[in-house]
Scaffold this active site. Structure first.
Site, PDB file in Angstrom:
ATOM      1  N   LYS A   1       3.808  -4.338  -4.019  1.00 37.46           N
ATOM      2  CA  LYS A   1       5.195  -4.350  -3.512  1.00 37.46           C
ATOM      3  C   LYS A   1       5.884  -3.029  -3.858  1.00 37.46           C
ATOM      4  O   LYS A   1       6.599  -2.460  -3.047  1.00 37.46           O
ATOM      5  CB  LYS A   1       6.002  -5.513  -4.118  1.00 37.46           C
ATOM      6  CG  LYS A   1       5.626  -6.885  -3.636  1.00 37.46           C
ATOM      7  CD  LYS A   1       6.182  -7.265  -2.281  1.00 37.46           C
ATOM      8  CE  LYS A   1       5.205  -7.147  -1.166  1.00 37.46           C
ATOM      9  NZ  LYS A   1       4.108  -7.994  -1.045  1.00 37.46           N
TER      10      LYS A   1
ATOM     11  N   HIS B   1     -10.417  -0.339 -21.465  1.00 41.18           N
ATOM     12  CA  HIS B   1     -11.644   0.245 -20.914  1.00 41.18           C
ATOM     13  C   HIS B   1     -11.354   1.479 -20.063  1.00 41.18           C
ATOM     14  O   HIS B   1     -12.194   1.911 -19.288  1.00 41.18           O
ATOM     15  CB  HIS B   1     -12.411  -0.810 -20.110  1.00 41.18           C
ATOM     16  CG  HIS B   1     -12.837  -1.978 -20.946  1.00 41.18           C
ATOM     17  ND1 HIS B   1     -13.838  -1.891 -21.884  1.00 41.18           N
ATOM     18  CD2 HIS B   1     -12.346  -3.236 -21.039  1.00 41.18           C
ATOM     19  CE1 HIS B   1     -13.969  -3.057 -22.503  1.00 41.18           C
ATOM     20  NE2 HIS B   1     -13.065  -3.896 -21.997  1.00 41.18           N
TER      21      HIS B   1
ATOM     22  N   GLU C   1       4.443  -0.052  -1.715  1.00 46.08           N
ATOM     23  CA  GLU C   1       4.785  -0.016  -0.292  1.00 46.08           C
ATOM     24  C   GLU C   1       6.280   0.162  -0.053  1.00 46.08           C
ATOM     25  O   GLU C   1       6.679   0.712   0.971  1.00 46.08           O
ATOM     26  CB  GLU C   1       4.239  -1.226   0.468  1.00 46.08           C
ATOM     27  CG  GLU C   1       4.877  -2.545   0.171  1.00 46.08           C
ATOM     28  CD  GLU C   1       4.283  -3.694   0.994  1.00 46.08           C
ATOM     29  OE1 GLU C   1       3.894  -3.498   2.140  1.00 46.08           O
ATOM     30  OE2 GLU C   1       4.221  -4.821   0.456  1.00 46.08           O
TER      31      GLU C   1
ATOM     32  N   GLU D   1      -0.118  -7.882  -7.056  1.00 41.46           N
ATOM     33  CA  GLU D   1       0.882  -8.071  -6.002  1.00 41.46           C
ATOM     34  C   GLU D   1       2.181  -7.328  -6.344  1.00 41.46           C
ATOM     35  O   GLU D   1       2.796  -6.698  -5.485  1.00 41.46           O
ATOM     36  CB  GLU D   1       1.123  -9.578  -5.801  1.00 41.46           C
ATOM     37  CG  GLU D   1       2.196  -9.954  -4.805  1.00 41.46           C
ATOM     38  CD  GLU D   1       1.956  -9.455  -3.379  1.00 41.46           C
ATOM     39  OE1 GLU D   1       0.867  -8.945  -3.072  1.00 41.46           O
ATOM     40  OE2 GLU D   1       2.898  -9.556  -2.567  1.00 41.46           O
TER      41      GLU D   1
ATOM     42  N   TRP E   1       3.388   2.219  16.352  1.00 39.56           N
ATOM     43  CA  TRP E   1       2.807   2.610  15.064  1.00 39.56           C
ATOM     44  C   TRP E   1       1.625   3.490  15.441  1.00 39.56           C
ATOM     45  O   TRP E   1       0.642   3.024  16.019  1.00 39.56           O
ATOM     46  CB  TRP E   1       2.353   1.375  14.292  1.00 39.56           C
ATOM     47  CG  TRP E   1       1.856   1.665  12.907  1.00 39.56           C
ATOM     48  CD1 TRP E   1       2.598   1.766  11.769  1.00 39.56           C
ATOM     49  CD2 TRP E   1       0.491   1.880  12.508  1.00 39.56           C
ATOM     50  NE1 TRP E   1       1.791   2.040  10.694  1.00 39.56           N
ATOM     51  CE2 TRP E   1       0.498   2.118  11.103  1.00 39.56           C
ATOM     52  CE3 TRP E   1      -0.726   1.908  13.176  1.00 39.56           C
ATOM     53  CZ2 TRP E   1      -0.664   2.371  10.376  1.00 39.56           C
ATOM     54  CZ3 TRP E   1      -1.881   2.162  12.454  1.00 39.56           C
ATOM     55  CH2 TRP E   1      -1.842   2.385  11.070  1.00 39.56           C
TER      56      TRP E   1
ATOM     57  N   GLY F   1      -3.131  -1.117  20.194  1.00 39.50           N
ATOM     58  CA  GLY F   1      -4.550  -1.174  19.869  1.00 39.50           C
ATOM     59  C   GLY F   1      -5.180   0.202  19.902  1.00 39.50           C
ATOM     60  O   GLY F   1      -4.477   1.214  19.825  1.00 39.50           O
TER      61      GLY F   1
ATOM     62  N   CYS G   1       2.526  -1.875  16.666  1.00 34.25           N
ATOM     63  CA  CYS G   1       3.119  -1.679  17.981  1.00 34.25           C
ATOM     64  C   CYS G   1       3.690  -3.003  18.493  1.00 34.25           C
ATOM     65  O   CYS G   1       3.058  -4.051  18.411  1.00 34.25           O
ATOM     66  CB  CYS G   1       2.162  -1.144  19.027  1.00 34.25           C
ATOM     67  SG  CYS G   1       1.487   0.454  18.603  1.00 34.25           S
TER      68      CYS G   1
ATOM     69  N   ARG H   1       6.996  -4.241  13.810  1.00 32.15           N
ATOM     70  CA  ARG H   1       5.571  -4.052  14.081  1.00 32.15           C
ATOM     71  C   ARG H   1       5.154  -2.586  14.112  1.00 32.15           C
ATOM     72  O   ARG H   1       3.966  -2.266  14.122  1.00 32.15           O
ATOM     73  CB  ARG H   1       5.207  -4.698  15.418  1.00 32.15           C
ATOM     74  CG  ARG H   1       5.472  -6.178  15.469  1.00 32.15           C
ATOM     75  CD  ARG H   1       5.113  -6.723  16.817  1.00 32.15           C
ATOM     76  NE  ARG H   1       3.686  -6.679  17.037  1.00 32.15           N
ATOM     77  CZ  ARG H   1       2.843  -7.660  16.745  1.00 32.15           C
ATOM     78  NH1 ARG H   1       3.291  -8.771  16.233  1.00 32.15           N
ATOM     79  NH2 ARG H   1       1.553  -7.534  16.967  1.00 32.15           N
TER      80      ARG H   1
HETATM   81  C1  AGP Z   1       2.044  -6.675   2.024  1.00 34.95           C
HETATM   82  O1  AGP Z   1       3.375  -6.747   1.713  1.00 34.95           O
HETATM   83  C2  AGP Z   1       1.683  -6.457   3.391  1.00 34.95           C
HETATM   84  N1  AGP Z   1       2.595  -6.403   4.383  1.00 34.95           N
HETATM   85  C3  AGP Z   1       0.218  -6.480   3.756  1.00 34.95           C
HETATM   86  O2  AGP Z   1      -0.552  -6.196   2.643  1.00 34.95           O
HETATM   87  C4  AGP Z   1      -0.274  -7.796   4.424  1.00 34.95           C
HETATM   88  O3  AGP Z   1      -0.255  -8.832   3.497  1.00 34.95           O
HETATM   89  C5  AGP Z   1      -1.675  -7.563   4.988  1.00 34.95           C
HETATM   90  O4  AGP Z   1      -1.629  -6.534   5.934  1.00 34.95           O
HETATM   91  C6  AGP Z   1      -2.262  -8.807   5.588  1.00 34.95           C
HETATM   92  O5  AGP Z   1      -1.487  -9.273   6.652  1.00 34.95           O
HETATM   93  P1  AGP Z   1      -1.707 -10.711   7.252  1.00 34.95           P
HETATM   94  O6  AGP Z   1      -1.362 -11.696   6.186  1.00 34.95           O
HETATM   95  O7  AGP Z   1      -0.786 -10.780   8.424  1.00 34.95           O
HETATM   96  O8  AGP Z   1      -3.148 -10.810   7.645  1.00 34.95           O
END
Ligand code: AGP
Length: 615
Positions: A488, A507, A491, A484, A75, A102, A2, A27
C-alpha cells in the site's frame, strides 16, 4: 487497464461517453479521447494526461452534436502517454476510428504488411494497425461488422476493440478476446463499456460479451456473433448495485470510502452463507462434495493484494483442513510447469476477475486437469466464467486503485471455503465449524471499532511523510499483513517500503536498520500461539537496539508490548487467524494519509491501473 465506453441512442453522445469515462478513469489515466461522426466525417479529440485535460479541451472547443460515439481512457502499453498515442486511432483514409484495450502481439508483422501497401503509421501504438485493417475491408464491403470479424481473425494477443465508421453513423462494432466488454441494454439506446459502472446511471440490464465475440450495436438493438459470423445467444443479467456505489458518497477519496465500507463488505460476504445451525451452506460452489473430499492439495494463484490474501488463507487452510496449501504468484505459475492433477483444487483470487496473469494461470490449471474455484468480486467477469466454480466476495465496486475492502473480503471468502472443506471432509466437528463461523461473524463489528480509532493513525502517518524508507514486519498471518502494508505504501506514497517475516530480519534485512528508520510491527495476539508473541517482542528489541522507530500494532490489553513501542496502534482482541481483518486497516489508513500528505493522487497513483489485463 484502459477504459472503453461506447454509446448509440438518443442522448448527446459526447456527454454520455465523457460521464462513462469519468467512471472508468480508474482503469487507466495517462491520456483520453473521444470520437463521434458528424456531417459525414469523424470528429476525434484526444489529449495526454488525465481526463480533466480532455474535458478542458472540449469546453474550449465543443464537439459536434451526435448520438453515437465512443471514448477511451488509457494505460500505456505500446508507445508513451502522448497526444498522438492516445486513442481513438484513425485509419489512413480517415474513415474508421478505433479504440482498444489490450496488446496486439503480432503488431510488428502487421505493420510491415501495411507498410508494403504504403500505409505509414502515425503513432507508436499497436492499436493503429487495427484502424488500417478495418478500413481496407470496409472500403470493399461497406460492412464494419464484417471488417471487424476479418480483422480479429488476423490478430493475436488480448483485445477489446470498438470501431466507428464515418460512413455508417449510428453504429458501433466491438469485439473482445481476453479482455472485458459489457453491453448495456436501454430503451432505444445501447452502451458498451469495460465495466457496468460506465452506464449504471442509464440502465442495469447488461450482457457480458463472451470470448471471441463481435457485437454490432445500434440505438435500436444489438447483434452478437462469433468471429466467423455465426450468431451467438446471449443471456442478459441485472446489475444488483446502484449508481451510488460507484460514487464517493461524501468522502474525499474513493479509497477512504472503501476503507469505511469494510465492515459492511465483510458482513455482506458472510450473508446467506451461514445456516441457522452455524454450519456453512455454499450452494453456489458447484463442485460435488465427493470431489471436495478427494482434494489432496490446494494451490492458490493471485497477484498483488489478492496474493497477500492467499498467503493469509494458507495458514487457515492448513490449520483447519489439514490439506497442504501452496500460494503462488499467478504470473509465475504456468511458467514453472506445475504438477497438477484432478485432485488438486486451484483457488484463483481476483477482485476484478480480469487480471490477465491470474486468468492465464486458471486456464493452465484447467488444461492440466485441476479443478478451479474462483474467489472474485466482479459478477460475470472472465475468471469466474472460466473456472469450475465461484464464490463471490460481496465488496461492491472497488474503484480506488489500491485494494482495501477486496482484501478483507477475499480473506473472508477463502476462510469460508476452508471451513466448508473442513466441514464436508470431517476435519472439524460441526460445533467447531460453528464456533469459527461465530468468530467471523463478530469481525464486521471489530473492523468498525478499528475505524473509530483511525484519527490517531492519520496524525501519526503525517509525521513520517519525509521518511526515506518504511519497513514492516510480522509473523504467521501477520507476515502477509506486513507485505500488504508495504505494498500500500509503495503504490500510494511512492516510498521504499518492504515487508518481512520478522524472524527473517536477522538473515539480512536488519542491515537496513539505522537511526530513525520507521519499522511497523504487526504483533500477534498473546493468547494465541504464545511463542509467536514472545518471538516478535525479541524482534522489536533487535530493531530498536539498532535505532529503529517502532510503530506497533497490538491488540487491546496487550501491555507486554507497551515498553517496546515508540508509537502504539491498538486493534480489538481477536483469535490469531482473524487478526489480519483488523490489523490491515490501520496500515491502509497509514498509507492513504501519508500519500495525501505528500500531495499524491491517492485514487489514481502513477503508473498503475485498477485492472491489469495484460501479462
Ligand atoms: C493493490 O492495491 C492492487 N491494486 C493490485 O495489487 C491488485 O490487487 C492486483 O493487481 C490483483 O488484482 P485483482 O484482484 O483484480 O486480480
Amino acid at each position: 487497464m484502459c477504459g472503453i465506453v461506447g454509446y448509440a441512442g438518443h442522448r448527446p453522445a459526447v456527454e454520455v461517453v465523457m460521464s462513462g469515462l469519468k467512471r472508468l478513469e480508474y482503469r487507466g489515466y495517462d491520456s483520453a479521447g473521444v470520437a463521434v461522426v458528424a456531417d459525414g466525417a469523424l470528429d476525434v479529440r484526444k489529449k495526454a494526461g488525465k481526463l480533466a485535460n480532455l474535458q478542458a479541451m472540449l469546453e474550449l472547443d465543443p464537439m459536434k452534436d451526435a448520438s453515437t460515439g465512443m471514448g477511451h481512457t488509457r494505460w500505456a502499453t505500446h508507445g508513451g502517454p502522448t497526444d498522438v498515442n492516445a486513442h481513438p486511432h484513425v485509419s489512413s483514409g480517415g474513415r474508421v476510428a478505433v479504440i482498444h484495450n489490450g496488446i496486439i502481439e503480432n503488431f510488428a508483422e502487421l505493420v510491415a504488411e501495411l507498410a508494403a501497401d504504403g500505409i505509414v503509421m502515425t503513432s507508436e501504438t499497436d492499436t493503429e494497425v487495427v484502424a488500417h485493417l478495418l478500413e481496407s475491408t470496409v472500403e470493399r464491403t461497406g460492412d464494419l461488422a464484417e471488417a471487424m470479424r476479418a480483422a480479429c481473425l488476423r490478430l493475436s494477443g488480448a483485445f477489446t476493440l470498438v470501431a466507428l465508421d464515418a460512413q455508417d453513423p449510428g453504429r458501433l462494432v466491438a469485439a473482445r478476446r481476453n479482455s472485458p466488454l459489457v453491453v448495456g441494454i436501454g430503451e432505444g439506446e445501447h452502451f458498451l463499456a469495460s465495466d457496468v459502472s460506465a452506464f449504471i446511471d442509464y440502465t442495469r440490464q447488461a450482457i457480458e460479451l463472451g470470448q471471441d465475440q463481435v457485437v454490432d450495436l445500434h440505438a435500436e438493438g444489438v447483434t452478437v456473433t462469433d468471429f466467423r459470423g455465426e450468431p451467438v445467444e446471449v443471456s442478459p443479467f441485472t446489475v444488483t448495485w446502484d449508481a451510488s456505489a460507484a460514487e464517493k458518497g461524501g468522502f474525499d477519496l474513493f479509497m477512504l470510502k472503501e476503507i469505511a465500507e469494510q465492515p459492511k463488505a465483510v458482513a455482506d460476504t458472510l450473508l446467506g452463507r451461514i445456516a441457522p445451525d452455524g454450519l456453512l451452506r455454499l450452494d453456489e460452489v458447484h463442485i460435488p462434495v465427493a470431489e471436495l473430499r478427494e482434494v489432496d492439495k490446494i494451490v492458490i494463484v493471485a497477484c498483488g493484494t489478492a496474493y497477500h490474501a492467499g498467503l493469509v488463507a494458507k495458514y487457515a487452510i492448513e490449520h483447519w483442513c489439514r490439506i497442504p496449501c501452496e500460494v503462488e504468484l499467478a504470473s509465475e505459475f504456468r511458467y514453472r510447469d506445475p504438477i497438477l492433477t484432478r485432485r488438486i483444487l486451484v483457488i484463483a483470487i481476483s477482485q476484478s476477475g480480469e487480471t490477465m496473469d491470474t486468468l492465464m494461470a486458471v486456464r493452465h490449471a484447467r488444461e492440466q486437469g485441476a479443478r478451479v474455484l474462483a474467489i472474485c468480486n466482479t459478477n460475470g467477469s472472465t475468471i469466474p466464467r472460466e473456472s469450475d466454480a465461484v464464490l463471490y466476495t460481496q465488496a461492491g465496486p472497488e474503484i480506488a486503485v489500491a485494494s482495501t475492502k477486496a482484501f478483507l473480503t477475499q480473506i473472508v471468502a477463502v476462510y469460508l471455503v476452508a471451513l466448508y472443506l473442513a466441514q464436508v471432509r470431517g476435519n472439524k466437528f460441526g460445533d467447531e465449524v460453528a464456533a469459527i463461523v461465530g468468530q467471523l461473524a463478530t469481525m464486521p463489528h471489530k473492523v468498525d471499532l478499528v475505524l473509530d480509532t483511525v484519527e490517531g493513525v492519520r496524525a501519526l502517518a503525517q509525521q513520517f511523510a519525509d521518511a526515506s524508507s518504511v519497513l514492516f514486519i510480522g509473523r504467521h498471518v501477520g507476515y502477509p499483513v506486513a507485505l500488504e502494508g508495504a505494498l500500500k505504501l509503495k503504490e500510494l506514497a511512492y516510498m521504499h517500503a518492504e515487508g518481512f517475516a520478522a524472524g527473517e530480519l536477522k538473515h539480512g534485512p536488519i542491515a537496513l536498520i539505522e537511526d530513525g528508520v520507521p519499522v511497523i510491527v504487526v504483533v500477534p495476539p498473546p493468547q494465541g500461539r504464545g511463542v509467536l508473541h514472545e518471538k516478535i517482542i525479541s524482534n522489536i528489541q533487535e530493531v530498536r537496539a539498532r535505532g529503529a522507530v517502532t510503530i506497533v500494532i497490538a491488540e487491546e490489553g496487550d501491555d507486554v508490548v507497551t515498553p517496546y513501542a515508540d508509537h502504539l496502534i491498538r486493534v480489538p482482541a481477536c483469535p490469531t487467524l482473524m487478526q489480519p481483518l483488523v490489523s490491515t486497516v490501520p496500515l491502509q489508513v497509514f498509507a492513504c494519509e501519508l500519500a495525501t500528505a505528500k500531495g499524491h493522487d491517492v485514487d489514481q497513483p502513477r503508473n498503475l491501473a485498477k485492472s491489469v489485463t495484460v501479462e
